[in-house]
Design a protein around this motif. Structure first.
Motif, PDB file in Angstrom:
ATOM      1  N   VAL A 110       0.833  -1.181  -0.640  1.00  0.00           N
ATOM      2  CA  VAL A 110       0.110  -0.245  -0.397  1.00  0.00           C
ATOM      3  C   VAL A 110       1.016   1.465   0.029  1.00  0.00           C
ATOM      4  N   PHE A 111       0.971   2.469  -0.703  1.00  0.00           N
ATOM      5  CA  PHE A 111       1.347   3.311  -1.045  1.00  0.00           C
ATOM      6  C   PHE A 111       0.516   4.294   0.208  1.00  0.00           C
ATOM      7  N   PRO A 112       1.889   4.377   0.906  1.00  0.00           N
ATOM      8  CA  PRO A 112       1.449   4.986   2.503  1.00  0.00           C
ATOM      9  C   PRO A 112       1.038   6.501   2.463  1.00  0.00           C
ATOM     10  N   GLU A 173       4.288  17.555  -3.474  1.00  0.00           N
ATOM     11  CA  GLU A 173       5.601  17.852  -2.559  1.00  0.00           C
ATOM     12  C   GLU A 173       6.534  16.719  -2.031  1.00  0.00           C
ATOM     13  N   LYS A 174       5.605  16.346  -0.554  1.00  0.00           N
ATOM     14  CA  LYS A 174       5.901  16.020   0.026  1.00  0.00           C
ATOM     15  C   LYS A 174       5.306  14.657  -0.452  1.00  0.00           C
ATOM     16  N   ALA A 175       3.802  14.300  -0.867  1.00  0.00           N
ATOM     17  CA  ALA A 175       3.489  13.336  -1.231  1.00  0.00           C
ATOM     18  C   ALA A 175       4.607  11.966  -2.186  1.00  0.00           C
ATOM     19  N   ALA A 176       5.524  13.482  -3.281  1.00  0.00           N
ATOM     20  CA  ALA A 176       6.283  12.913  -3.597  1.00  0.00           C
ATOM     21  C   ALA A 176       7.250  11.759  -3.038  1.00  0.00           C
ATOM     22  N   GLU A 177       8.191  12.674  -1.563  1.00  0.00           N
ATOM     23  CA  GLU A 177       9.034  12.111  -1.141  1.00  0.00           C
ATOM     24  C   GLU A 177       8.610  10.880  -0.766  1.00  0.00           C
ATOM     25  N   ILE A 178       8.003  10.926   0.255  1.00  0.00           N
ATOM     26  CA  ILE A 178       6.911   9.548   0.452  1.00  0.00           C
ATOM     27  C   ILE A 178       7.039   8.502  -0.442  1.00  0.00           C
ATOM     28  N   VAL A 179       6.587   8.282  -0.834  1.00  0.00           N
ATOM     29  CA  VAL A 179       5.709   7.643  -2.663  1.00  0.00           C
ATOM     30  C   VAL A 179       6.980   7.267  -3.391  1.00  0.00           C
ATOM     31  N   GLY A 180       7.720   8.541  -3.022  1.00  0.00           N
ATOM     32  CA  GLY A 180       8.691   7.635  -4.508  1.00  0.00           C
ATOM     33  C   GLY A 180       8.301   9.210  -6.023  1.00  0.00           C
TER      34      GLY A 180
END
Ligand code: ATP
Ligand code: MG
Length: 307
Positions: A110-112, A173-180
Motif C-alpha cells: 500500500v502506498f502510505p 511535493e511531500k507526497a512525492a518524497e513519501i511514495v517516490g
C-alpha cells in the motif's frame, strides 16, 4: 427478523492479518486477502461504540459496483478486486458471518498516502479558503461560494495515519518524497482520472461527488499502480443529492456528515467510545442505502439476492 449489526467478527477459517477502523483483513494465501467490512463507523478518526445496520454490506457491494463501472470506463485500469465470493477454505459458519460484506482482493504493497480529490469546495477546504483564499495552500480564484465547484478538481493528498492518529495534509511535493517521484505523478493522474469518471457517472445517477479519498497499491511484479481499498462510498466521499444542490449553503449529504453534525452538537467530537442513539444509526443506514440505490439502480436487498 431484524438483521444483526456486526461490529466485531472473528473468523475461524482464516488467519486475521490486521484490523482497521472499519475492516478486518484475513489472509487467504500470500497473494490474496479476504477484505471484510464490518458495520463499524468512525468519525473524526474515532470508532463509535455501536454500528450502522448493514453498512458493511452496503460498502462492499457499492465498491464492487464501482470497480465494474470504472473498469468499463477507464481502459487499462487495474484494481485489487478478485471476487465477491469467499474462497472454498472458508467454512459455512464463517460464510454466514460475512455474507455480503466480504471481497477477495489482491494483497498489495500500500502506498502510505491518501489520494484525496476535491471537486467542490466544502468542509476543511472551505474553512481554509475563507481565511486565506487558498485550498491546501494552492491559491484559488476569488469569489468562490460555499460548495461551488472548483474550476478543475484538486488533488490534495494527506498522510495515512496509524490507528488513533490523524491524517495530515501534505503538499504534492511531500507526497512525492513519501511514495517516490516515480510513482507520485502517476498516482495523482490516476486519482484525478478516477474521480472525474466517477463524478460523471454519479451525476447521471443524481449524485454529486463533492470529494473523495482513494488508496493505491503497487503490483511489484508488473510495476503497475492498482486502485485498492473501498472506492467511492459514503464513508470515503461526500455525496450530495444533485436535485437539492445549491451553492452558498451546506448540502444535505448522504454520508457521515449526519453523524459528524450530531457529534459536534453534543460536544462529543473525537471522544472515544461514543454510542450513537439508535435513530441516528438507523437514519445513517437509510441514507447509505438511498445512495446505494441511486448509484447502482438496485436496492441492497436486490444486490444481496444476486450473490
Ligand atoms: P478508515 O477507512 O476509517 O480511515 P482505516 O483506513 O484505518 O480506516 P479500514 O478501511 O478499516 O482502515 O481497513 C482497510 C485497510 O486495508 C487499510 O489500511 C488499507 O490501506 C488496507 N488495504 C486496502 N486494500 C488493500 C490491499 N489490496 N492490500 C493490502 N492492504 C489493503
Ligand atoms: Mg479505510
Amino acid at each position: 427478523m431484524s438483521i444483526p449489526v456486526v461490529t466485531t467478527i472473528e473468523l475461524q477459517s482464516l488467519p486475521k492479518l490486521t484490523s482497521g477502523k472499519v475492516r478486518d483483513l484475513y489472509e487467504i494465501d500470500d497473494k490474496t486477502l479476504l477484505f471484510v467490512t464490518t458495520d463499524r463507523i468512525s468519525a473524526y478518526d474515532v470508532i463509535m461504540a455501536n454500528g450502522v445496520p448493514q453498512k458493511g454490506a452496503i460498502l462492499t457491494q457499492l465498491t464492487a459496483h464501482w470497480f465494474k463501472v470504472l473498469g468499463e470506463r477507464i481502459p487499462g485500469l487495474k484494481t485489487h478486486f478478485i471476487s465477491l465470493t469467499p474462497p472454498p477454505s472458508v467454512s459455512d459458519e464463517d460464510k454466514s458471518l460475512i455474507r455480503g460484506r466480504s471481497m477477495q482482493v489482491r494483497k498489495l504493497k500500500v502506498f502510505p498516502i491518501e489520494a484525496i480529490v476535491r471537486g467542490y469546495i466544502t468542509g476543511s477546504a472551505w474553512n481554509e479558503y475563507q481565511k486565506t483564499g487558498t485550498v491546501h495552500g494552492i491559491p484559488q480564484p476569488a469569489g468562490l461560494q460555499q460548495c461551488s465547484p472548483f474550476p478543475k478538481p484538486l488533488y490534495t493528498p494527506s498522510t495515512k495515519a496509524e490507528l488513533g492518529d490523524h491524517d495530515e495534509n501534505i503538499s504534492p511535493e511531500k507526497a512525492a518524497e513519501i511514495v517516490g517521484d516515480k510513482y507520485a505523478a502517476r498516482i495523482e493522474e490516476l486519482a484525478l482520472k478516477v474521480y472525474s469518471t466517477a463524478a460523471e457517472y454519479a451525476r447521471e445517477h443524481g449524485i454529486i461527488i463533492a470529494d473523495t479519498k482513494f488508496e493505491f497499491g503497487l503490483d511489484e511484479e508488473t510495476d503497475d499502480i492498482v486502485l485498492i481499498d473501498e472506492v467511492l462510498t459514503p464513508d470515503s466521499s461526500r455525496f450530495w443529492p444533485a436535485s437539492e444542490y445549491e451553492v452558498g449553503r451546506d448540502q444535505d449529504s448522504f454520508d457521515k456528515q449526519f453523524l459528524r453534525n450530531w457529534l459536534t452538537k453534543e460536544g462529543l467530537k473525537a471522544k472515544d467510545g461514543v454510542e450513537m442513539p439508535q435513530e441516528l444509526a438507523e437514519a445513517s443506514s437509510a441514507r447509505y442505502k438511498e445512495a446505494f440505490k441511486l448509484l447502482t439502480g438496485k436496492t441492497l436487498e436486490e444486490a444481496l439476492g444476486e450473490l
